[in-house]
Design a protein around this motif. Structure first.
Motif, PDB file in Angstrom:
ATOM      1  N   UNK A  32       0.874  -1.326  -0.209  1.00  0.00           N
ATOM      2  CA  UNK A  32      -0.030   0.076  -0.021  1.00  0.00           C
ATOM      3  C   UNK A  32       0.984   1.152   0.154  1.00  0.00           C
ATOM      4  N   UNK A  33       2.019   1.016   0.682  1.00  0.00           N
ATOM      5  CA  UNK A  33       2.830   2.311   0.798  1.00  0.00           C
ATOM      6  C   UNK A  33       3.572   2.730  -0.460  1.00  0.00           C
ATOM      7  N   UNK A  34       3.653   1.768  -1.285  1.00  0.00           N
ATOM      8  CA  UNK A  34       4.440   1.904  -2.441  1.00  0.00           C
ATOM      9  C   UNK A  34       3.385   1.446  -3.785  1.00  0.00           C
ATOM     10  N   UNK A  35       2.090   1.931  -3.409  1.00  0.00           N
ATOM     11  CA  UNK A  35       1.209   1.615  -4.399  1.00  0.00           C
ATOM     12  C   UNK A  35       1.296   1.628  -5.821  1.00  0.00           C
ATOM     13  N   UNK A  36       1.879   3.018  -6.234  1.00  0.00           N
ATOM     14  CA  UNK A  36       2.349   3.101  -7.712  1.00  0.00           C
ATOM     15  C   UNK A  36       3.455   2.276  -8.230  1.00  0.00           C
ATOM     16  N   UNK A  37       4.408   2.235  -7.315  1.00  0.00           N
ATOM     17  CA  UNK A  37       5.592   1.247  -7.659  1.00  0.00           C
ATOM     18  C   UNK A  37       5.015  -0.144  -7.938  1.00  0.00           C
ATOM     19  N   UNK A  38       4.289  -0.477  -6.839  1.00  0.00           N
ATOM     20  CA  UNK A  38       3.693  -2.046  -7.223  1.00  0.00           C
ATOM     21  C   UNK A  38       2.989  -2.136  -8.341  1.00  0.00           C
ATOM     22  N   UNK A  39       2.151  -1.158  -8.711  1.00  0.00           N
ATOM     23  CA  UNK A  39       1.385  -1.415  -9.944  1.00  0.00           C
ATOM     24  C   UNK A  39       2.191  -1.388 -11.123  1.00  0.00           C
ATOM     25  N   UNK A  40       3.278  -0.572 -10.842  1.00  0.00           N
ATOM     26  CA  UNK A  40       4.119  -0.482 -12.225  1.00  0.00           C
ATOM     27  C   UNK A  40       4.877  -1.986 -12.400  1.00  0.00           C
ATOM     28  N   UNK A  41       5.163  -2.600 -11.278  1.00  0.00           N
ATOM     29  CA  UNK A  41       5.760  -3.929 -11.133  1.00  0.00           C
ATOM     30  C   UNK A  41       4.758  -4.811 -11.852  1.00  0.00           C
ATOM     31  N   UNK A  42       3.544  -4.788 -11.470  1.00  0.00           N
ATOM     32  CA  UNK A  42       2.533  -5.523 -12.038  1.00  0.00           C
ATOM     33  C   UNK A  42       2.152  -5.369 -13.478  1.00  0.00           C
ATOM     34  N   UNK A  43       2.249  -4.021 -13.851  1.00  0.00           N
ATOM     35  CA  UNK A  43       2.157  -3.777 -15.167  1.00  0.00           C
ATOM     36  C   UNK A  43       3.362  -4.447 -16.143  1.00  0.00           C
ATOM     37  N   UNK A  44       4.418  -4.498 -15.547  1.00  0.00           N
ATOM     38  CA  UNK A  44       5.419  -5.050 -16.270  1.00  0.00           C
ATOM     39  C   UNK A  44       5.572  -6.649 -16.497  1.00  0.00           C
ATOM     40  N   UNK A  45       4.440  -7.115 -15.671  1.00  0.00           N
ATOM     41  CA  UNK A  45       4.367  -8.497 -15.985  1.00  0.00           C
ATOM     42  C   UNK A  45       3.256  -9.244 -16.275  1.00  0.00           C
ATOM     43  N   UNK A  46       2.012  -8.504 -16.294  1.00  0.00           N
ATOM     44  CA  UNK A  46       0.715  -8.521 -16.677  1.00  0.00           C
ATOM     45  C   UNK A  46       0.490  -9.587 -17.752  1.00  0.00           C
ATOM     46  N   UNK A  47       1.099  -9.204 -18.770  1.00  0.00           N
ATOM     47  CA  UNK A  47       0.751 -10.273 -20.016  1.00  0.00           C
ATOM     48  C   UNK A  47       1.701 -11.422 -19.985  1.00  0.00           C
ATOM     49  N   UNK A  48       2.448 -11.733 -18.843  1.00  0.00           N
ATOM     50  CA  UNK A  48       3.363 -12.868 -18.786  1.00  0.00           C
ATOM     51  C   UNK A  48       2.835 -13.725 -17.809  1.00  0.00           C
ATOM     52  N   UNK A  49       1.746 -13.195 -16.916  1.00  0.00           N
ATOM     53  CA  UNK A  49       1.375 -14.565 -16.068  1.00  0.00           C
ATOM     54  C   UNK A  49      -0.006 -14.901 -16.669  1.00  0.00           C
ATOM     55  N   UNK A  50      -0.327 -15.974 -16.097  1.00  0.00           N
ATOM     56  CA  UNK A  50      -1.616 -16.861 -16.548  1.00  0.00           C
ATOM     57  C   UNK A  50      -2.512 -16.801 -15.222  1.00  0.00           C
ATOM     58  N   UNK A  51      -1.738 -16.798 -14.147  1.00  0.00           N
ATOM     59  CA  UNK A  51      -2.530 -17.157 -12.830  1.00  0.00           C
ATOM     60  C   UNK A  51      -1.852 -15.925 -11.702  1.00  0.00           C
ATOM     61  N   UNK A  52      -2.847 -15.523 -10.909  1.00  0.00           N
ATOM     62  CA  UNK A  52      -2.022 -14.545 -10.049  1.00  0.00           C
ATOM     63  C   UNK A  52      -1.122 -14.927  -9.247  1.00  0.00           C
ATOM     64  N   UNK A  53      -1.011 -16.283  -9.155  1.00  0.00           N
ATOM     65  CA  UNK A  53      -0.104 -16.920  -8.297  1.00  0.00           C
ATOM     66  C   UNK A  53       1.363 -16.871  -8.770  1.00  0.00           C
TER      67      UNK A  53
END
Length: 609
Positions: free
Chosen positions: A473-494
């Motif tokens: 939560x504290x690094x919300x934007x950073x975390x989102x950017x990290x997810x964005x970088x991998x979003x199309x590479x993952x098939x499961x949240x896990x």
RNA sequence: GGCCCCAUCGUCUAGUUCGGCCUAGGACACCAGGUUUUCAUCCUGGCGACAGGGGUUCAAAUCCCCUUGGGGUCACCA
């Protein structure tokens, strides 16, 4: 008019239409749907096969239409329909009577025995009735989904009923788990054990009074009888019958006992079960999916309705409950098909019309056998825990036995509700394909919003020990950017945690994977290249403009007449420790200047040998 | 074994009601190319099915019969 004339006229009409079509003119409305469809469908193909428009028309007219003339004249089939359409005054309606299978619209059956004030309800009422002896099974989830979808589509009611007559195996925690699973998928219910409703209670264990009354009623009318046969006798009988290759059914020994006598014996404390007296004859049902199914009553044994303990049994209570809860349609697994005659007979004993049954095809494992716990992941919970998006689960489940149309595989719940028709459910079983399921999960994640993917991944990131919720939560934007970088590479949240773990690792402890290391070491000049690059990069690191540095880096590589991999492979290894993955400049931004420098310096040593 | 259900690419399926839109369509997987710093995505192409045999019909994936194959079910479980 003469037949011949009619045919000639019709063919003339067809020819004309085809020409119209070939010349791309709008087809006149008056020509009739059948012909238009025909031409519209056939012509493009003919043209595709390299024929000119005129030739195509000739092919159609001659080869295709030419010798169909007599059928047209007889008024049969599609051509006949066409003829009837062309001549609205001609006699119609030979096919007025149709069965329930062909009326896609509304196969609800009115009740036949309105017991005085009971209104004929036009509202479809469907139910899902799981037994709380385990977590929600993936097959059960599909059954629930189909019942739910049809109820919603028809503006009917969907209810939930807990079938807990098996006291040994039923557990309250499973009931909770099942409800939770349904909610997770997005299925809601209008009546149920938790929300109540006018025709409750919705838990069978709370309805015993009702069953007892119904049982006594059947006993009184002679539709059922008491049976005193011991378990030993029954076992022996079964063994004997099986050995003789006969249907191992109850032999009806107690069928002819004097009722008054039986009552006395029971009152005296002798253990007895209540059996249904199956009449002679046949029992048929009109299955929505399978059509008419006929059973010879000789094959249906005098089944047990109530245990000697007084507890009623499934086949009995399910009918009582469906009657009481005014259920109109029952969609359930095919394994229930052979139970159905027993239930239909019960409806008859109560002088009630059975609901419309639709027996859904089984979901099969790789071994083509019914999906069971032994086959692997069969509980909805498993897929939830593994990080499948619920929308993907729903979508995939809907595809087991049903299809939206001939092209669409990815569709929403709303589309399902809009289109779902049990009549078009396939009758044959389907093998559960985990590969395709995984693909679909990825499909949903890729197309979902970043916000939601980030949110749904968060618990997995936390569970993997990378960070706490508070830290994310504290690094919300950073975390989102990290997810964005991998979003199309993952098939499961896990799958996310492992992919972003490099961002959380201490620089000195970053693990170089074998393939990453090998790729980096293919380049003899790696240390020199990296050293030079670091020197070049350092002043551009703060602030880091990913796109600009990316372009500049490529230019840098070109200037030095290097191959791209000569820089990128060692660089990738240094920053992420992996051979494949994120855009490296995205990774740099995520890592921050200081850590990029640190990791590169460490790499100069770690990649030296 | 008795009874019941089922049968289209390896898999999920469209087409089957009501026989001519079928030269059997789509998706997953697989293979080959393209894009990309890699991986993934994405794009293009390819491979690939009416279980078999009889009927009915001018015409059968579609209707009928048989065979074969698969499955379900046969409890004082649900």
């Amino acid at each position: 008019m003469h037949h011949g004339d009619r045919v000639a006229e019709a063919l003339e009409v067809e020819r004309e239409l085809l020409l119209v079509r070939a010349l791309e003119k709008p087809a006149p409305e008056a020509l009739g749907v059948g012909v238009r469809q025909l031409a519209v469908a056939r012509l493009p193909r003919q043209l595709e096969h390299g024929r000119g428009a005129q030739a195509a028309v000739e092919v159609l007219v001659q080869a295709y239409l030419g010798d169909r003339a007599h059928q047209f004249a007889r008024g049969q089939g599609r051509f006949g329909a066409h003829r009837r359409a062309l001549r609205p005054l001609a006699r119609r309606g030979e096919s007025a009577g149709r069965d329930s299978r062909s009326t896609g619209a509304y196969p609800l059956r009115p009740r036949t025995s309105p017991s005085s004030e009971e209104p004929v309800t036009p509202t479809p009422r469907l139910r899902f009735a799981p037994s709380p002896t385990g977590h929600l099974h993936i097959g059960g989830a599909r059954t629930a989904l189909f019942n739910w979808a049809y109820a919603r589509r028809m503006g009917g009611k969907f209810l939930l009923r807990i079938e807990d007559t098996d006291r040994e195996r039923s557990r309250p925690e499973y009931e909770r788990s099942i409800l939770e699973g349904l909610r997770w998928m997005g299925i809601d219910w209008d009546e149920g054990p938790d929300v109540g409703g006018p025709l409750g209670p919705y838990r069978q264990s709370e309805r015993y009074e009702r069953y007892k009354a119904a049982a006594e009623e059947l006993l009184a009318t002679g539709a059922a009888y008491l049976c005193f046969c011991s378990a030993e006798r029954l076992d022996a009988l079964r063994a004997e019958r099986t050995q003789a290759h006969e249907n191992p059914a109850y032999d009806g020994k107690c069928r002819t006992l004097d009722p008054a006598d039986s009552l006395r014996r029971r009152a005296a404390g002798e253990p007895a079960v209540l059996r249904f007296r199956v009449p002679a004859g046949q029992t048929r049902l009109d299955d929505w999916i399978r059509g008419e199914v006929v059973f010879d009553n000789k094959e249906v044994e005098d089944w047990v309705m109530v245990r000697s303990s007084g507890d009623p049994i499934y086949n009995f209570v399910v009918v009582i409950d469906d009657i009481d809860m005014a259920i109109t349609h029952v969609l359930r697994g095919e394994e229930h098909l052979t139970n159905t005659p027993k239930q239909v007979l019960l409806y008859q004993a109560f002088a009630r019309t059975p609901p419309l049954f639709a027996h859904l095809p089984l979901m099969l494992g790789k071994d083509k056998k019914k999906l069971s716990k032994r086959t692997g992941d069969t509980s909805l919970q498993d897929y939830r825990d593994k990080g499948y998006p619920p929308e993907a689960v729903l979508n995939f489940l809907a595809l087991q036995g049903w299809a939206l149309d001939d092209k669409t595989t990815v569709f929403s719940l709303a589309q399902l509700v809009e289109r779902f028709d049990p009549h078009h459910v396939s009758p044959s079983g389907s093998i559960f394909d985990p590969e395709k399921f995984l693909w679909m999960a990825g499909e949903y994640i890729r197309h979902d919003t970043l916000e939601r993917v980030a949110e749904r991944c968060a618990p997995f990131v936390v569970a993997a020990g990378l960070a706490t919720h508070a830290e994310l939560d504290a690094r919300r934007d950073w975390y989102r950017a990290a997810v964005a970088a991998e979003k199309e590479r993952i098939r499961l949240y896990s799958e996310l945690p492992a992919r972003i773990a490099y961002l959380f690792a201490k620089d000195a402890e970053l693990v170089y994977q074998d393939d990453a290391m090998a790729a980096a070491k293919k380049h003899a000049e790696r240390v020199a290249t990296l050293t030079a690059y670091l020197e070049w990069l350092a002043p551009r690191l703060e602030p880091l403009e990913a796109a600009a540095v990316r372009d500049a880096t490529k230019a840098w590589v070109k200037e030095r007449a290097l191959a791209m991999p000569a820089l990128f492979q060692p660089l990738r290894c240094a920053l992420t420790g992996a051979a494949g993955g994120v855009d490296l400049f995205e990774a740099m931004r995520l890592l921050g200047a200081e850590r990029v420098r640190a990791r590169l310096e460490l790499a100069l040593r770690r990649l030296a040998e």
